[in-house]
Design a protein around this motif. Structure first.
Motif, short mmCIF file in Angstrom:
data_model
loop_
_atom_site.label_atom_id
_atom_site.label_comp_id
_atom_site.label_asym_id
_atom_site.label_seq_id
_atom_site.Cartn_x
_atom_site.Cartn_y
_atom_site.Cartn_z
N MET A 127 -50.16 -9.04 7.93
CA MET A 127 -51.59 -8.92 7.67
C MET A 127 -52.18 -7.64 8.23
SD MET A 127 -52.88 -12.78 8.19
CE MET A 127 -54.56 -12.39 8.53
N PHE A 128 -51.73 -7.26 9.44
CA PHE A 128 -52.42 -6.15 10.11
C PHE A 128 -51.79 -4.80 9.83
CE2 PHE A 128 -53.67 -9.78 12.88
CZ PHE A 128 -54.98 -9.80 12.45
N VAL A 129 -50.49 -4.75 9.52
CA VAL A 129 -49.86 -3.47 9.18
C VAL A 129 -49.72 -3.44 7.66
CG1 VAL A 129 -47.93 -1.95 9.62
CG2 VAL A 129 -48.60 -3.59 11.33
N MET A 130 -50.66 -2.78 7.00
CA MET A 130 -50.60 -2.77 5.53
C MET A 130 -49.77 -1.60 5.03
SD MET A 130 -53.87 -3.83 3.31
CE MET A 130 -53.53 -3.10 1.75
N HIS A 131 -48.73 -1.28 5.77
CA HIS A 131 -47.81 -0.22 5.38
C HIS A 131 -47.06 -0.67 4.12
CE1 HIS A 131 -44.44 2.54 5.71
NE2 HIS A 131 -45.17 3.26 6.53
N PRO A 132 -46.97 0.19 3.10
CA PRO A 132 -46.34 -0.26 1.84
C PRO A 132 -44.93 -0.80 2.02
CG PRO A 132 -47.37 1.87 1.54
CD PRO A 132 -47.48 1.55 2.99
N VAL A 133 -44.12 -0.10 2.86
CA VAL A 133 -42.72 -0.53 3.02
C VAL A 133 -42.68 -1.88 3.74
CG1 VAL A 133 -40.51 0.08 4.02
CG2 VAL A 133 -41.94 1.84 3.02
N ILE A 134 -43.48 -2.03 4.79
CA ILE A 134 -43.53 -3.28 5.55
C ILE A 134 -43.95 -4.42 4.62
CG2 ILE A 134 -44.79 -4.50 7.37
CD1 ILE A 134 -42.91 -2.63 8.62
N ALA A 173 -44.73 -1.06 19.31
CA ALA A 173 -44.53 0.29 19.85
C ALA A 173 -44.56 1.32 18.73
CB ALA A 173 -43.20 0.36 20.60
N ALA A 174 -43.91 0.99 17.61
CA ALA A 174 -43.89 1.92 16.47
C ALA A 174 -45.29 2.16 15.94
CB ALA A 174 -42.99 1.39 15.36
N VAL A 175 -46.11 1.08 15.90
CA VAL A 175 -47.47 1.24 15.41
C VAL A 175 -48.27 2.13 16.35
CG1 VAL A 175 -49.64 0.02 15.05
CG2 VAL A 175 -47.55 -0.90 14.09
N PHE A 176 -48.10 1.92 17.66
CA PHE A 176 -48.94 2.67 18.60
C PHE A 176 -48.49 4.10 18.79
CE2 PHE A 176 -50.67 -1.45 19.69
CZ PHE A 176 -52.01 -1.11 19.82
N CYS A 177 -47.21 4.40 18.53
CA CYS A 177 -46.80 5.81 18.66
C CYS A 177 -46.91 6.53 17.32
CB CYS A 177 -45.41 5.94 19.25
SG CYS A 177 -44.09 5.56 18.12
N GLY A 178 -47.48 5.86 16.31
CA GLY A 178 -47.80 6.55 15.06
C GLY A 178 -46.65 6.67 14.09
N ALA A 179 -45.57 5.91 14.32
CA ALA A 179 -44.44 6.01 13.40
C ALA A 179 -44.69 5.26 12.11
CB ALA A 179 -43.18 5.47 14.07
N SER A 212 -43.98 9.41 7.22
CA SER A 212 -43.27 9.06 8.44
C SER A 212 -41.82 8.79 8.09
CB SER A 212 -43.91 7.82 9.08
OG SER A 212 -44.25 6.91 8.07
N GLN A 213 -40.96 9.74 8.42
CA GLN A 213 -39.55 9.61 8.05
C GLN A 213 -38.65 9.66 9.29
OE1 GLN A 213 -38.62 9.01 4.98
NE2 GLN A 213 -40.68 9.18 4.16
N GLY A 214 -39.22 9.54 10.48
CA GLY A 214 -38.45 9.69 11.70
C GLY A 214 -37.53 8.50 11.95
N ILE A 215 -36.77 8.60 13.02
CA ILE A 215 -35.79 7.56 13.34
C ILE A 215 -36.52 6.30 13.82
CG2 ILE A 215 -35.38 8.25 15.75
CD1 ILE A 215 -32.31 7.83 14.83
N VAL A 216 -37.67 6.48 14.47
CA VAL A 216 -38.45 5.33 14.94
C VAL A 216 -38.94 4.51 13.76
CG1 VAL A 216 -40.36 4.62 16.41
CG2 VAL A 216 -39.16 6.75 16.89
N THR A 217 -39.36 5.22 12.70
CA THR A 217 -39.85 4.52 11.51
C THR A 217 -38.74 3.70 10.88
OG1 THR A 217 -41.16 6.49 11.19
CG2 THR A 217 -41.16 4.88 9.42
N MET A 218 -37.57 4.34 10.76
CA MET A 218 -36.43 3.63 10.17
C MET A 218 -36.07 2.41 11.01
SD MET A 218 -35.66 5.01 7.40
CE MET A 218 -36.57 6.31 6.65
N ALA A 219 -36.10 2.59 12.34
CA ALA A 219 -35.81 1.48 13.24
C ALA A 219 -36.81 0.36 13.05
CB ALA A 219 -35.83 1.98 14.68
N ALA A 220 -38.08 0.73 12.90
CA ALA A 220 -39.12 -0.29 12.71
C ALA A 220 -38.90 -1.06 11.42
CB ALA A 220 -40.50 0.36 12.71
N TYR A 221 -38.55 -0.32 10.33
CA TYR A 221 -38.26 -1.00 9.06
C TYR A 221 -37.12 -2.00 9.25
CZ TYR A 221 -40.83 2.73 6.60
OH TYR A 221 -41.77 3.61 6.15
#
Lengths: 308, 296
Positions: B25-32, B240-246, B259-268
């Motif tokens: 609900m709160f992270v409306m990121h398309p991939v998420i 953590a990923a949300v707050f560090c902007g990944a 956002s294509q960094g390793i943190v983003t991939m880890a979050a996915y």
């Protein structure tokens, strides 16, 4: 007869109840409409009272006057650049394309002259607003229009109904005014999100002073809508249901309330801020129309309440 | 007989559902949103079969279609104009994107709530809240039970009324209204009587004489602890990923997904693991069961 009445009394009762409810709804509806109209008037008066209370600083007024002077200087520069910055090749191109249009649509001479002036100013104003970038990129940075901006002559084709309407309008267009759109106050504000700040022009001039021709009796809103469509500037408005007036919600993706509760778009004619909506103000030829973004109910753009 | 993820302790299940639903609900990121949608479809398919999935899709498709159609009509924000409406407002690509994203987000939130409802029976509610707040928990579980009882009783009463109508031979509108009113009054009488019966029954069994205790079948086993630990770790990584902007995203005024960094991939990956955790549990159990059976 009595028997029939006894059999059908429920139906009769239902019919009477439904008719009564509909009548009541009809009268209640008209009453509320009239009262709401009254509310609209009184609320606009309240609005002025609020403005009166909040507008006290005179220093900002002076600073705004100086701003106006600078903008006047800019317009002088603009006129110089028009003369200089039209190389012969481009003018030939424009003329040839205009000939094509006139052949296709068999429009009268006034139409082509108007378009020529619009096109010329199109290029020059964009050069003013962003000197470093080329014409096309600066236009696309504000709003990517459906019409390709590669060739200026192709800016004229539009969705079917509207293009017809506009070409009809251009045949009778005989007045012109000067319009400008400015959001420099928003750029100084801290509340503006960096996302929106990125897409606004760095100097805050969304549209430098531009001459626009219009039909007699057109409102300020219609002129804004026309120029925004021509230049590919984003503009969103909503229509007020009862009065049919238009309210500008955002221009170039800069919206009301983007810089706090007191922010939004205001407009002035010849430096004065009318107390009615922009679709209720008739613009006469030679007027100077300015749409300005305010962060403080007009206090920062020189809209001080004078007492009337 | 419940199997797989449904056998886990209710606390672990509640934590799972709360974290998945809130991230969706709160992270409306398309991939998420996409991951959550696929996982919810697979989980309903695994949990309730194709029938439950179709019933849910029928319900959510209307909502989603309405959002997709209405959003571009009322929202004109955005930098890319596709065309203009007759009144002059632009139809922007961004509003279309946002409409689709919001529709998918709401539809998969509804799916997760649907499977939450299927999973969370009244005994699990009693198990979770029976100690902390016994009376509200009892009230909730009795209410949920009463709805089902009411539905069954109403069906039987209306069937009887239909037979009466058949005998009378008349089928006018007033007749039908009378029948409906009669069913309504019967149900009111029945539910009042039922509540008095329940109250008497509870009193005769000694309700309210002593502090209430709750009996549950569920025990907190090591696997539940493991499940809770995984959920908490996944939640922390995503937060953590949300707050560090990944997991930065933007729909208005321009669509942005840079956002294509390793943190983003880890979050996915972590969110995919979290969403499919019950599915993995069920599949592992199925494999175990198959392997045991083949040895016999």
């Amino acid at each position: 007869m009595k028997k029939w009445f006894a059999e059908n009394k429920f139906r009769i009762l239902f019919g009477i109840i439904i008719a009564a409810v509909l009548t009541a709804a009809f009268f209640a509806g008209t009453k509320s409409e009239m009262s709401e109209k009254g509310v609209v008037v009184s609320s606009s008066e309240d609005y002025h009272v609020i403005v009166e209370n909040s507008s006290k600083d005179d220093e900002t007024h002076i600073s705004d006057l100086s701003n106006e002077e600078t903008s006047a200087e800019v317009s002088e520069h603009e006129s110089k650049i028009i003369e200089i910055s039209l190389p012969p090749e481009s003018s030939e191109k424009v003329l040839s394309s205009l000939n094509e249009i006139s052949l296709e649509e068999s429009a009268p001479v006034s139409f082509t002259e108007n378009t020529a002036s619009i096109l010329a100013e199109d290029e020059s104003s964009l050069e003013i607003s962003e000197n470093e970038n080329s014409v096309e990129t600066s236009e696309e940075s504000l709003f990517v229009t459906p019409e390709s901006s590669a060739d200026k002559s192709e800016n004229i084709p539009l969705p079917s109904e509207i293009s017809e309407e506009m070409s009809l309008g251009q045949e009778t267009e005989n007045s012109s005014c000067i319009i400008s759109i400015d959001c420099s106050t928003a750029l100084k504000n801290d509340k503006l999100s960096s996302k929106v700040k990125r897409i606004l022009p760095p100097d805050g001039i969304i549209l430098a002073e531009t001459e626009v021709s219009f039909e007699d009796g057109a409102s300020a809103f219609e002129i804004l809508r026309k120029i925004c469509r021509e230049k590919g500037i984003h503009m969103e408005f909503s229509t007020i249901p009862l009065t049919g007036g238009a309210y500008i919600e955002g221009i170039a993706n800069l919206y009301e309330f983007d810089c706090g509760n007191l922010s939004g778009w205001m407009f002035s004619i010849n430096g004065e801020f009318p107390s009615v909506g922009c679709s209720d103000v008739k613009v006469s030829s030679g007027d100077k129309l300015a749409f300005l973004y305010t962060c403080n109910m007009g206090d920062d753009i020189g809209n001080h309440f004078s007492g009337n | 007989m419940e199997t797989g993820f449904k056998m886990f302790h209710p606390a672990a299940q509640l934590l799972f559902f709360v974290s998945v639903i809130s991230v969706t609900m709160f992270v409306m990121h398309p991939v998420i949103t996409g991951i959550s949608f696929i996982a919810s479809v697979l989980w309903i398919l695994c949990d309730g079969g194709i029938c439950a999935l179709l019933r849910n899709l029928k319900f959510t498709a209307v909502t989603s279609a309405m959002i997709i159609i209405i959003n571009p009509l009322i929202s004109h924000n955005g930098m890319t104009a596709i065309t203009y409406f007759p009144d002059g407002n632009p139809l922007t690509l961004e509003s279309v994107y946002f409409g689709i994203a919001a529709a998918v987000m709401i539809s998969c939130t509804l799916k997760w709530f649907y499977s939450f409802n299927r999973n969370f029976t009244s005994d699990k509610i009693i198990c979770l809240f029976g100690r902390i707040m016994p009376k509200p928990a009892l009230l909730i579980s009795m209410t949920l039970g009463f709805i089902e009882k009411f539905k069954t009783k109403m069906n039987s009463v209306s069937e009887v009324q239909k037979i009466f109508d058949c005998y009378s031979g008349e089928n006018s509108l007033i007749r039908r209204i009378k029948s409906a009113v009669r069913i309504f009054s019967v149900m009111i009488q029945w539910s009042l009587e039922n509540s008095i019966d329940t109250a008497d029954s509870m009193k005769s069994r000694g309700y309210g004489l002593q502090k209430r205790t709750a009996y549950t079948l569920y025990r907190f086993l090591p696997r539940d602890g493991f499940m809770v630990a995984i959920t908490v770790v996944c939640d922390l990584v995503i937060i953590a990923a949300v707050f560090c902007g990944a997991l930065e995203y933007s729909y208005y005024p321009y669509f942005l997904l840079d956002s294509q960094g390793i943190v983003t991939m880890a979050a996915y990956a972590v969110f995919a693991l979290l969403c499919t955790a019950p599915l993995i549990v069920n599949i592992l159990e199925e494999i175990k069961w198959k392997s045991i059976r083949s040895k016999i």
